[in-house]
Design a protein around this motif. Structure first.
Motif, PDB file in Angstrom:
ATOM      1  N   GLY A  26       0.858  -1.273   0.001  1.00 41.84           N
ATOM      2  CA  GLY A  26      -0.152  -0.142  -0.013  1.00 41.84           C
ATOM      3  C   GLY A  26       0.781   1.225  -0.167  1.00 41.84           C
ATOM      4  N   THR A  27       0.844   1.745  -1.284  1.00 41.34           N
ATOM      5  CA  THR A  27       1.710   3.233  -1.290  1.00 41.34           C
ATOM      6  C   THR A  27       0.688   4.566  -0.749  1.00 41.34           C
ATOM      7  N   MET A  28       1.304   5.221  -0.073  1.00 48.46           N
ATOM      8  CA  MET A  28       0.656   6.255   0.319  1.00 48.46           C
ATOM      9  C   MET A  28       1.443   7.627  -0.017  1.00 48.46           C
ATOM     10  N   CYS A  29       0.693   8.750  -0.482  1.00 52.99           N
ATOM     11  CA  CYS A  29       1.332   9.974  -1.019  1.00 52.99           C
ATOM     12  C   CYS A  29       0.876  11.184  -0.517  1.00 52.99           C
ATOM     13  N   PRO A  30       0.737  11.553   0.732  1.00 49.27           N
ATOM     14  CA  PRO A  30       0.622  12.748   1.511  1.00 49.27           C
ATOM     15  C   PRO A  30       1.201  13.870   0.953  1.00 49.27           C
ATOM     16  N   MET A  31       0.642  15.002   1.068  1.00 47.10           N
ATOM     17  CA  MET A  31       1.138  16.127   0.577  1.00 47.10           C
ATOM     18  C   MET A  31       2.296  16.726   1.704  1.00 47.10           C
ATOM     19  N   GLY A  32       3.226  17.291   1.171  1.00 45.42           N
ATOM     20  CA  GLY A  32       4.601  17.713   1.999  1.00 45.42           C
ATOM     21  C   GLY A  32       5.631  16.609   2.076  1.00 45.42           C
ATOM     22  N   ARG A  33       6.473  16.605   1.089  1.00 43.45           N
ATOM     23  CA  ARG A  33       7.445  15.436   1.141  1.00 43.45           C
ATOM     24  C   ARG A  33       8.555  15.695   2.100  1.00 43.45           C
ATOM     25  N   ARG A  47       6.227   9.938  -0.003  1.00 43.42           N
ATOM     26  CA  ARG A  47       5.853   8.442  -0.479  1.00 43.42           C
ATOM     27  C   ARG A  47       6.080   7.777   0.762  1.00 43.42           C
ATOM     28  N   MET A  48       4.982   7.079   1.255  1.00 49.42           N
ATOM     29  CA  MET A  48       5.167   6.113   2.363  1.00 49.42           C
ATOM     30  C   MET A  48       4.799   4.605   1.811  1.00 49.42           C
ATOM     31  N   VAL A  49       5.024   3.641   2.587  1.00 53.19           N
ATOM     32  CA  VAL A  49       4.888   2.151   2.338  1.00 53.19           C
ATOM     33  C   VAL A  49       4.141   1.433   3.277  1.00 53.19           C
ATOM     34  N   CYS A  50       3.426   0.201   2.990  1.00 53.84           N
ATOM     35  CA  CYS A  50       3.041  -0.477   4.023  1.00 53.84           C
ATOM     36  C   CYS A  50       3.899  -1.591   3.831  1.00 53.84           C
ATOM     37  N   HIS A  51       4.951  -1.813   4.434  1.00 54.73           N
ATOM     38  CA  HIS A  51       6.117  -2.828   4.517  1.00 54.73           C
ATOM     39  C   HIS A  51       5.717  -4.151   4.994  1.00 54.73           C
ATOM     40  N   CYS A  52       5.483  -4.924   4.537  1.00 54.94           N
ATOM     41  CA  CYS A  52       5.065  -6.389   4.920  1.00 54.94           C
ATOM     42  C   CYS A  52       5.921  -7.429   4.364  1.00 54.94           C
ATOM     43  N   LEU A  53       6.266  -8.442   5.256  1.00 54.92           N
ATOM     44  CA  LEU A  53       7.123  -9.625   4.872  1.00 54.92           C
ATOM     45  C   LEU A  53       6.292 -10.897   4.505  1.00 54.92           C
ATOM     46  N   LEU A  54       6.760 -11.460   3.608  1.00 59.16           N
ATOM     47  CA  LEU A  54       6.111 -12.914   3.350  1.00 59.16           C
ATOM     48  C   LEU A  54       7.339 -13.779   3.631  1.00 59.16           C
ATOM     49  N   VAL A  55       7.172 -14.872   4.519  1.00 56.38           N
ATOM     50  CA  VAL A  55       8.394 -15.611   4.644  1.00 56.38           C
ATOM     51  C   VAL A  55       7.989 -17.234   4.430  1.00 56.38           C
ATOM     52  N   GLU A  56       9.058 -17.806   3.663  1.00 53.30           N
ATOM     53  CA  GLU A  56       8.671 -18.988   3.402  1.00 53.30           C
ATOM     54  C   GLU A  56       9.208 -20.047   4.793  1.00 53.30           C
ATOM     55  N   THR A  57       8.232 -20.589   5.245  1.00 50.90           N
ATOM     56  CA  THR A  57       8.868 -21.587   6.548  1.00 50.90           C
ATOM     57  C   THR A  57       8.364 -22.965   6.173  1.00 50.90           C
ATOM     58  N   GLY A  58       8.688 -23.730   7.231  1.00 53.87           N
ATOM     59  CA  GLY A  58       8.473 -25.431   7.009  1.00 53.87           C
ATOM     60  C   GLY A  58       6.997 -25.706   7.086  1.00 53.87           C
ATOM     61  N   TRP A  83      -8.853   9.700   6.832  1.00 54.37           N
ATOM     62  CA  TRP A  83      -7.805   9.013   6.715  1.00 54.37           C
ATOM     63  C   TRP A  83      -7.198   8.997   5.311  1.00 54.37           C
ATOM     64  N   LEU A  84      -8.194   8.883   4.430  1.00 53.17           N
ATOM     65  CA  LEU A  84      -8.012   8.858   2.859  1.00 53.17           C
ATOM     66  C   LEU A  84      -7.432  10.199   2.489  1.00 53.17           C
ATOM     67  N   ARG A  85      -8.195  11.228   3.127  1.00 57.97           N
ATOM     68  CA  ARG A  85      -7.462  12.624   2.528  1.00 57.97           C
ATOM     69  C   ARG A  85      -6.233  12.853   3.222  1.00 57.97           C
ATOM     70  N   GLN A  86      -5.792  12.383   4.143  1.00 55.45           N
ATOM     71  CA  GLN A  86      -4.613  12.906   5.012  1.00 55.45           C
ATOM     72  C   GLN A  86      -3.390  12.025   4.264  1.00 55.45           C
ATOM     73  N   THR A  87      -3.707  10.666   3.983  1.00 56.67           N
ATOM     74  CA  THR A  87      -2.758   9.866   3.425  1.00 56.67           C
ATOM     75  C   THR A  87      -2.613   9.589   2.162  1.00 56.67           C
ATOM     76  N   ALA A  88      -3.771  10.004   1.231  1.00 54.47           N
ATOM     77  CA  ALA A  88      -3.672   9.817  -0.275  1.00 54.47           C
ATOM     78  C   ALA A  88      -3.110   8.381  -0.475  1.00 54.47           C
ATOM     79  N   PRO A  89      -4.060   7.412  -0.230  1.00 51.62           N
ATOM     80  CA  PRO A  89      -3.322   6.046  -0.776  1.00 51.62           C
ATOM     81  C   PRO A  89      -3.673   5.692  -2.407  1.00 51.62           C
ATOM     82  N   ARG A  90      -2.856   5.191  -2.831  1.00 51.48           N
ATOM     83  CA  ARG A  90      -3.104   4.692  -4.215  1.00 51.48           C
ATOM     84  C   ARG A  90      -4.187   3.628  -4.685  1.00 51.48           C
TER      85      ARG A  90
END
Length: 292
Positions: A26-33, A47-58, A83-90
């Protein structure tokens, strides 16, 4: 249910070699870089991101946080107009964890576990996209967000993200030590090198998720900090991002204390523990490039 962990100290367990994929869900693009990212112009989009991990486990795939889900994109108003107005997600379907799992050649059913740092809307939105996965969360987070015990701040959580009744797995305060952090719990005996680490402050049940691969640990610290400069020896923080962080605190004293502990961990054990947060594009890109 509550998970227990083996008696072997976290730092002495056998080394595993789990592959970790870094996803921006999830990329978010609020004003005021300049005031958010610390670079660029005042009138540029940040530019802000929603950084997640996908882990291959046993035991199949484990997803750390889910970011924005398909249900959020189909009905964005449930995320909240403010929240939508403040963060402006794609709100791009191709960025969802579900679509990225499929793009990597997996079935969504291969995701057996979803470990959540907390239940804020930009972390739990993809929970309904993995209906067969066990959803791991700290008990205090579940109690407030789902059971309203105690009642959360108005509008804090989007309850529609778990209205389908997922299969919850709960973690409490009891547990082992990990580099001085208390109450650490493992995913289970099969995956003793995936740990849930209490880091309250941003929310009352906020946790980090640590994954061991080979000789090093990767600690996804969620929203324990917002900007990589906060873990520097001389901490720094862009003005508006700092304001957002303070506004989101449920317990500022705990958040500041845990942030200081993360800074000390990085300074003392940076060769053994890499720390990332959820929204900093610098943390995310460094991991993608293998330079963090």
């Amino acid at each position: 249910m509550d998970r227990t962990m083996t008696r072997t100290p976290c730092s002495q367990r056998a080394r595993s070699s789990m592959k970790i994929h870094h996803l921006n869900t999830g990329t978010m693009c609020p004003m005021g870089r300049r005031l958010v990212n610390g670079t660029g112009g005042l009138f540029q989009r940040a530019r802000m991101v929603c950084h997640c991990l996908l882990v291959e486990t046993g035991d199949g795939l484990a997803l750390v946080d889910t970011g924005i889900g398909l249900g959020d994109i189909a009905a964005p108003d449930r995320l909240g107009r403010r929240w939508l107005r403040q963060t402006a997600p794609r709100l791009d379907p191709s960025e969802t964890a579900l679509e990225q799992v499929k793009a990597l050649g997996y079935s969504p059913a291969d995701v057996r576990h979803v470990l959540l740092t907390h239940l804020d809307r930009d972390h739990a939105g993809g929970v309904p996209d993995f209906p067969h996965a066990a959803i791991h969360v700290h008990r205090a987070e579940y109690d407030m967000a789902v059971q309203s015990r105690p009642a959360p701040p108005e509008g804090r959580y989007v309850t529609g993200q778990w209205s389908h009744g997922p299969s919850w797995t709960f973690y409490g305060e009891a547990g082992e030590d990990w580099f001085g952090f208390k109450g650490v719990r493992a995913l289970g005996d099969k995956e003793a090198d995936i740990l849930m680490i209490p880091l309250a402050g941003h929310t009352l049940g906020h946790c980090g998720i640590a994954v061991r691969s080979g000789d090093t640990w990767l600690l996804h610290a969620g929203d324990s900090y917002f900007h990589h400069g906060q873990l520097a020896a001389s901490p720094r923080m862009p003005l508006v991002l700092g304001y957002f962080q303070r506004r989101a605190d449920m317990d500022r004293t705990q958040r500041i204390a845990n942030q200081a502990r993360l800074r000390a961990l990085k300074l003392a054990h940076g060769d053994r523990v890499r720390i990332v947060n959820s929204h900093d594009p610098v943390d995310y890109e460094n991991c993608r490039c293998g330079t963090h």
